[in-house]
Write a protein that holds these residues in place. Structure first.
Motif, mmCIF file in Angstrom:
data_model
loop_
_atom_site.group_PDB
_atom_site.id
_atom_site.type_symbol
_atom_site.label_atom_id
_atom_site.label_comp_id
_atom_site.label_asym_id
_atom_site.label_seq_id
_atom_site.Cartn_x
_atom_site.Cartn_y
_atom_site.Cartn_z
ATOM 1 N N UNK A 32 -54.107 22.244 48.881
ATOM 2 C CA UNK A 32 -54.029 21.075 49.773
ATOM 3 C C UNK A 32 -52.629 20.997 50.378
ATOM 4 N N UNK A 33 -51.702 20.615 49.567
ATOM 5 C CA UNK A 33 -50.293 20.800 49.945
ATOM 6 C C UNK A 33 -49.750 20.065 51.146
ATOM 7 N N UNK A 84 -44.894 21.197 45.941
ATOM 8 C CA UNK A 84 -44.835 19.945 45.185
ATOM 9 C C UNK A 84 -45.030 20.185 43.689
ATOM 10 N N UNK A 85 -45.626 21.340 43.309
ATOM 11 C CA UNK A 85 -45.746 21.639 41.879
ATOM 12 C C UNK A 85 -44.365 21.813 41.259
ATOM 13 N N UNK A 145 -59.359 27.827 37.690
ATOM 14 C CA UNK A 145 -60.342 26.852 38.143
ATOM 15 C C UNK A 145 -61.708 27.428 37.872
ATOM 16 N N UNK A 181 -56.519 21.947 44.454
ATOM 17 C CA UNK A 181 -55.262 21.252 44.199
ATOM 18 C C UNK A 181 -54.089 22.059 44.704
ATOM 19 N N UNK A 182 -54.201 23.358 44.546
ATOM 20 C CA UNK A 182 -53.078 24.214 44.898
ATOM 21 C C UNK A 182 -52.939 24.303 46.405
ATOM 22 N N UNK A 231 -48.387 25.279 46.156
ATOM 23 C CA UNK A 231 -47.693 24.202 46.850
ATOM 24 C C UNK A 231 -46.352 23.893 46.194
ATOM 25 N N UNK A 256 -47.670 18.239 53.568
ATOM 26 C CA UNK A 256 -47.553 16.796 53.773
ATOM 27 C C UNK A 256 -46.686 16.508 54.984
ATOM 28 N N UNK A 271 -41.653 20.555 42.501
ATOM 29 C CA UNK A 271 -40.959 19.261 42.582
ATOM 30 C C UNK A 271 -41.448 18.317 41.497
ATOM 31 N N UNK A 272 -42.758 18.370 41.222
ATOM 32 C CA UNK A 272 -43.293 17.522 40.157
ATOM 33 C C UNK A 272 -42.600 17.863 38.852
ATOM 34 N N UNK A 306 -58.059 27.020 43.300
ATOM 35 C CA UNK A 306 -58.303 25.603 43.062
ATOM 36 C C UNK A 306 -57.762 24.780 44.226
#
Lengths: 699, 348
Positions: free
Chosen positions: A696-697, A584-585, A685, A693-694, A582, A699, A587-588, A691
């Protein structure tokens, strides 16, 4: 600082490094003192830009102009210098390369400072560097081939010659469909490609259905069989086919002795080439279709069943339509691979000519007619591009792959009984044939002459090829194959990391960064996918045989050839892996204060590790096994394993060829396993699936 | 954390080609406030948040954080942290490495970074989980790691992008309160995006409602609920009955008439061009009245109250009454009894 550093490097290169490539070691300064001043302005330009860069952002526009002028002048002089000062063009060397790189770097940074590439210098530099490399080593040679198709041997434009070559009857003829005379080479190529695509897809589908739905406990043998062609040099299967089914082949002899079926040469021509291509393509189709089958969520089929559809109706109305895009993709891939294949038609083609071999003989054969090779290359390129274009248009909007990241419970539907029996009856003979073929390769190196049925065990062939002797000066590699083997390993080992670097970086820039011109950049790198090896080979000869980029005959051209041949694989692997990660990783990481470079190093690259390893392995193995492009580029000094084997086949020395091939296969197996062992898989994971988390993404 | 800063947008535009995702938006978030951006999906609220973070750069306008103009600064250069909707925890790093990441890449020593991370992990109640991988945590725990990672650098502004959307309903309420708690305890400036109006009303000092790339209305939660400026707002925040008709005012107050029916509204402020009457379902009583054109069609018992659906000449009305009131059977003709202050007049 970086701009100034680039200027200093350029100046040093000008003063010290040899400017021209081959025989003359004079530096830029040396040339200046002997009256050739034309390199000085570009160096002055880098120095000027380096100085301006210390004056801050306001000078960016000026810097861009100066760097562009410097580089432009360099290019103009490199290609048209003979018209400017009447002297022979120079083959540019390492010194020139450093100066040009400095100018590109400086210009790009200035461009980013002006706001291009969203003001991200790292992205700007990476993108432009890749672009320059792809343009130089893919587009420039291909464009040169395209133009050489329009000129005669003296180099003047001749449209009528072009037209005559294009419409020659041995190109487009379809006489073989209604008479005993031969078809044109294009007809042969297209028919072969279509058959190879269809049959390998059919077989791949049978394997995939059986593996995924056939209720088999253990599908390891399928997976093992599917890895084999990747590490098998492309013509090895053809060799084994000759040994089995040739006029003196094992199967032929048995049939003759036991059933009185007369010996014939049926394997030479369309049937043989087709079988060989299908053998190497089926595993790829299997992997595509198995992936697609896995992507079909079982709950879809369960839904159909709860609506009272029988197994067969469910298969027909749900599973099959969802599979169709993958099937089309597999057919097209089979077609394209068949078009690009050179080794199998070379060994098995006989009088059945296809484009790739005909191009080779137009360059290497007695007729030596590069113009004709060029026109055939243009046709081959057009065919391949059409197939890719079809794939884009046809499949672009039709992907049903359902990767949700949610755990999907439910059981895939087992195959209807009839389908199961049908697939088994196709798959089992095919597995037997494959095992037979690899058996031949394993055994063939250790017996006297397997092609003639002489089965006395011997190490003679390995001795000829790979003898090692102790002399007073130490270890001496006496075997005739050592040179080519060492060159191959070295070239592949240098090319693989470079390929991976460029491929993954390209993917990263494409997926993660949006900038003006991104679509064009994507288009250009994708187009590089489509160019068959034979075309690249011819193009490299045409383009890099003369100044200013005179590279033929060097080891460098082999490395360059591999890097840009295999780069698309890195791009694809990278794109696939990145789209699972994702955004957002990134961007985080950015919001926590990391620069783009830091983000790439600490977040993106570690997550891309599997893709990186896959690309490394693939590009190494592919460099070791490829034939089509490098067969044009090898020399006595820099010979490659595959080219060496092809020559042995040509000379009828089958046992040595087989022995060498089996050694190559074993060597690559060891390398692949070693890489996997040492690098290993990193735990991300505890769940086997990616995993959550990866994934979902969105948005 | 004394350095919480204000955020100010001055006429900010964000365009993608011809489409504007944010059109002329101006607002101010005071230091130490929690402000939510609320709106339906595609209204531009997430883009606004990303503009604050620096993940998008404004096409036009000015963005200030504290006293600094940050319009042209990239995300890495702004003192802003963000909690992502997907949490965006680095899956290849354990909890501690994730939280340490910020200080480390900003040049802190490993020891300092570890101390800072440990402190924040304590703050969100995750001591003892340092060595776990994100995939070994529950959704709620992952969310808290994301918060710890975002506050570890003590940013002047903290952003939340729909932080509760991946949690189940029960947990959502608790995490919502935890976030509000943390925010007021540390005095953080927080900008919070959500599409859930109840969530927005519950946590915010101020709510900014966006619709169609512009700000529809901003104000305190009670402002928005009790004095919506448009039909969209009345309908979007809470339940509302909406009736088009004509308003008139006299000495006693205002009246509203529509479809041959007249309602006394009592004292109510009429805006110019008032055209629509809005009222909340629980602020209006009903009483049997055979002369009324309104009749009860059906009703539902939902625990604390009873919901009546009433047929009206313009469609239907929803009225919610406490269960202790006597039941009125279906089919009864009823009239409406406006509670004082219940009527909201909205311009057309």
């Amino acid at each position: 600082m970086i701009d100034l550093g680039a200027a200093v490097a350029a100046l040093l290169a000008f003063l010290v490094l040899p400017f021209a490539f081959v025989d003359d070691m004079r530096s830029g300064l040396g040339w200046l003192m002997s009256g050739r001043w034309h390199f000085a302005p570009s160096v002055l330009a880098t120095l000027a830009v380096g100085f301006l860069a210390t004056r801050g952002v306001a000078t960016a526009g000026m810097r861009l102009i100066v760097a562009t002028l410097g580089l432009g002048w360099m290019i103009v002089y490199a290609f048209f210098g003979d018209m400017i000062d009447g002297r022979k063009l120079l083959a540019h060397g390492i010194g020139a390369a450093v100066i040009a790189s400095a100018l590109v770097l400086q210009g790009t940074r200035a461009l980013a400072t002006l706001g291009a590439f969203k003001a991200d210098r790292w992205v700007a530099t990476t993108t432009v560097t890749i672009l320059v490399l792809v343009l130089t080593f893919v587009f420039f040679p291909v464009a040169k081939v395209l133009t050489s198709a329009f000129v005669d041997k003296a180099g003047t434009l001749d449209m009528s010659l072009f037209w005559a070559r294009l419409t020659a009857p041995d190109v487009w003829g379809i006489a073989c469909f209604y008479s005993s005379s031969a078809c044109g080479v294009v007809t042969n190529t297209v028919v072969l490609g279509a058959l190879a695509g269809l049959i390998s897809t059919f077989l791949g589908l049978a394997f995939a259905l059986l593996a995924q739905r056939g209720g088999m406990k253990n599908t390891r043998i399928f997976d093992a069989l599917s890895v084999l062609p990747i590490i098998t040099p492309p013509f090895v299967i053809a060799l084994a086919l000759v040994v089995l089914f040739g006029r003196t082949g094992i199967v032929t002899t048995i049939l003759d002795n036991w059933f009185n079926i007369p010996r014939s040469r049926w394997i030479y021509g369309l049937p043989g080439v087709l079988i060989a291509q299908v053998l190497s393509q089926t595993p790829l189709s299997y992997m595509i279709l198995r992936g697609a089958l896995q992507g079909i969520s079982p709950s879809l089929e369960e839904a159909a069943q709860t609506l009272r559809a029988s197994r067969w109706v469910t298969f027909k109305t749900v599973t099959w339509p969802l599979l169709r895009p993958a099937i089309a993709a597999s057919i097209l891939l089979g077609f394209v691979e068949s078009l690009a294949d050179f080794g199998n038609p070379l060994v098995l083609g006989g009088s059945f000519e296809v484009l790739s071999t005909k191009i080779f003989f137009a360059v290497a054969g007695a007729q030596h007619d590069p113009g004709r090779a060029a026109i055939l290359a243009v046709i081959l390129l057009a065919l391949t591009l059409t197939a890719f274009w079809m794939q884009l248009v046809w499949l672009g909007k039709k992907s049903y792959v359902t990767v949700t990241g949610k755990g999907d419970s439910g059981q895939p539907l087992p195959l209807p009984k009839g389908v199961r029996i049908a697939t088994l009856s196709v798959v089992i003979p095919w597995i037997i044939l494959t095992i037979l073929i690899y058996g031949i390769i394993v055994v063939g190196g250790f017996v006297k002459d397997i092609g003639r049925g002489a089965m006395t065990p011997t190490f003679e062939h390995f001795h000829t090829g790979f003898a090692v002797e102790w002399t007073e000066r130490g270890l001496f590699l006496a075997g005739s194959a050592w040179d080519s083997f060492n060159t191959t390993v070295m070239v592949s080992a240098i090319a693989a990391p470079l390929t991976t670097l460029i491929g993954i970086l390209t993917a990263y820039v494409l997926v993660r960064h949006d900038f003006v011109g991104r679509r064009t950049f994507e288009f250009i790198t994708m187009l590089a996918f489509a160019i068959p090896g034979t075309v690249i080979g011819v193009a490299y000869i045409v383009a890099f045989n003369v100044a200013p980029l005179e590279l033929t005959g060097t080891g460098l051209i082999l490395i360059i050839c591999f890097v840009f041949r295999n780069m698309p694989v890195g791009v694809r692997a990278g794109i696939a892996a990145l789209s699972q990660i994702d955004k957002s990783l990134d961007e985080a990481s950015t919001t926590l204060g990391a620069s783009t470079g830091t983000t790439v190093r600490r977040v993106t690259l570690p997550l891309l590790k599997p893709a990186i390893i896959a690309t490394l392995v693939f590009s190494f193995v592919h460099a070791m096994t490829s034939v089509s492009a490098i067969v044009f580029l090898v020399t006595a000094k820099y010979n490659m394993a595959t080219a060496y084997i092809v020559n042995r086949v040509d000379a009828g020395e089958y046992p040595l060829a087989i022995a060498y091939s089996s050694l190559l296969i074993i060597f690559m197996l060891i390398v692949v396993l070693a890489i996997q062992f040492f690098v290993g898989e990193r735990k991300i994971g505890r769940r086997a699936v990616a995993a959550p988390v990866v994934s979902i993404g969105a948005s | 954390m004394a350095k919480a800063a204000s955020v100010e947008f001055i006429n900010v535009f964000k365009r993608y080609g011809d489409v504007a995702a944010v059109r002329g938006v101006s607002f101010k978030v005071e230091a130490g406030q929690l402000v939510t951006l609320l709106g339906p999906s595609g209204c531009g609220k997430t883009t606004t948040l990303r503009l604050v973070a620096g993940l998008e750069l404004a096409s036009e306008g000015t963005i200030r954080i504290g006293n600094d103009d940050v319009t042209q600064l990239g995300a890495a250069e702004r003192d802003v942290s963000m909690v992502f909707q997907s949490y965006a925890l680095f899956p290849h790093m354990n909890v501690l490495d994730n939280v340490m990441y910020g200080p480390l890449v900003s040049g802190a020593s490993k020891k300092d970074a570890e101390a800072m991370a440990a402190e924040k992990l304590g703050l969100v109640g995750l001591k003892g989980y340092e060595k776990r991988l994100p995939s070994e945590l529950s959704g709620g725990q992952q969310q808290r790691v994301a918060v710890a990672r975002a506050i570890v650098l003590e940013p002047s502004v903290l952003l939340f992008d729909e932080p509760l959307s991946n949690l189940d309903a029960k947990l959502r309420r608790k995490v919502r309160d935890d976030i509000r708690d943390l925010q007021s305890r540390l005095g953080l400036t927080v900008l919070y995006v959500t599409h859930d109006q109840e969530e927005a009303l519950a946590v915010s000092d101020k709510v900014i409602v966006m619709d169609n790339a512009v700000i529809a209305q901003e104000g305190t939660p009670s402002d928005l609920y009790e004095r919506p400026k448009t039909r969209f707002l009345a309908d979007f925040i809470g339940e509302a009955n909406l009736i088009d008709g004509t308003f008139s005012s006299n000495a006693q107050g205002a009246t509203f008439s529509a479809h041959g029916m007249t309602l006394d509204l009592g004292a109510v402020q009429l805006p110019e061009h008032a055209k629509t009457l809005a009222f909340r379902p629980d602020r209006v009583g009903i009483a049997p009245d055979p002369a009324s054109p309104l009749a009860i069609r059906r009703q539902a018992y939902i625990g604390p109250s009873r919901e009546y659906v009433i047929d009206a000449p313009w469609g239907e009305l929803l009225i919610v009454r406490p269960v202790r009131e006597p039941i009125i059977p279906n089919g009864t003709a009823v009239r409406l009894l406006m509670e004082p202050g219940a009527a909201m007049a909205i311009p057309g």
